[in-house]
Design a protein around this motif. Structure first.
Motif, PDB file in Angstrom:
ATOM      1  N   LEU A   1      90.882  60.025 129.070  1.00  0.00           N
ATOM      2  CA  LEU A   1      91.221  58.776 129.750  1.00  0.00           C
ATOM      3  C   LEU A   1      92.236  59.057 130.844  1.00  0.00           C
ATOM      4  CD1 LEU A   1      91.855  56.511 126.632  1.00  0.00           C
ATOM      5  CD2 LEU A   1      89.865  56.444 128.114  1.00  0.00           C
ATOM      6  N   THR A   2      92.211  58.233 131.878  1.00  0.00           N
ATOM      7  CA  THR A   2      93.306  58.263 132.843  1.00  0.00           C
ATOM      8  C   THR A   2      94.412  57.356 132.312  1.00  0.00           C
ATOM      9  OG1 THR A   2      92.528  56.359 134.111  1.00  0.00           O
ATOM     10  CG2 THR A   2      91.671  58.542 134.751  1.00  0.00           C
TER      11      THR A   2
ATOM     12  N   ARG B   1      99.039  48.883 135.439  1.00  0.00           N
ATOM     13  CA  ARG B   1      99.248  50.316 135.636  1.00  0.00           C
ATOM     14  C   ARG B   1     100.708  50.611 135.977  1.00  0.00           C
ATOM     15  NH1 ARG B   1      98.676  53.406 140.255  1.00  0.00           N
ATOM     16  NH2 ARG B   1      97.907  51.565 141.327  1.00  0.00           N
TER      17      ARG B   1
ATOM     18  N   ALA C   1      94.964  49.709 130.942  1.00  0.00           N
ATOM     19  CA  ALA C   1      94.016  48.595 130.830  1.00  0.00           C
ATOM     20  C   ALA C   1      93.620  48.370 129.373  1.00  0.00           C
ATOM     21  CB  ALA C   1      92.787  48.864 131.690  1.00  0.00           C
ATOM     22  N   HIS C   2      93.414  49.455 128.636  1.00  0.00           N
ATOM     23  CA  HIS C   2      93.081  49.364 127.212  1.00  0.00           C
ATOM     24  C   HIS C   2      94.170  48.616 126.442  1.00  0.00           C
ATOM     25  CE1 HIS C   2      92.181  50.644 123.099  1.00  0.00           C
ATOM     26  NE2 HIS C   2      93.370  51.219 123.050  1.00  0.00           N
TER      27      HIS C   2
ATOM     28  N   ASP D   1      93.315  53.867 132.824  1.00  0.00           N
ATOM     29  CA  ASP D   1      92.373  53.413 131.795  1.00  0.00           C
ATOM     30  C   ASP D   1      93.123  53.008 130.527  1.00  0.00           C
ATOM     31  OD1 ASP D   1      90.162  53.960 133.430  1.00  0.00           O
ATOM     32  OD2 ASP D   1      89.861  55.954 132.551  1.00  0.00           O
TER      33      ASP D   1
END
Length: 90
Positions: free
Chosen positions: A26-27, A39, A33-34, A30
């Motif tokens: 994952l970035t 960010r 967002a999860h 990402d």
């Protein structure tokens, strides 16, 4: 100026969490967002510029990607007065 002092401050254990994020390919965007975080806010938490709120700690504990990792591996617990000192939260 408030006289209130937090009894404790929780700071993310950046290396441990980053290892798990990387392991799941994952970035950081990402993963933010999860967790339901922006960010930029996640970046501040990740770099220990912001303490973990109770809500963020709950999101981490319930994250699919961090299952089975004990709390003491996810964050450090500091006395509030240490975290409030200049440089204490870094």
């Amino acid at each position: 100026m408030s006289c209130y002092r937090r009894p404790f401050t929780y700071l993310l254990r950046t290396l441990r969490v980053s290892q798990e994020v990387d392991r799941h390919h994952l970035t950081q965007a990402d993963f933010a967002a999860h967790l339901g975080l922006s960010r930029s806010y996640w970046s501040q938490v990740l770099h220990r510029h912001r303490p973990l709120t109770p809500m963020v700690r709950q999101c981490l504990l319930h994250s699919l990607y961090l299952q089975g990792i004990p709390e003491d591996e996810l964050w450090d617990l500091l006395p509030g007065d240490l975290a409030d000192a200049p440089g204490g939260a870094r």
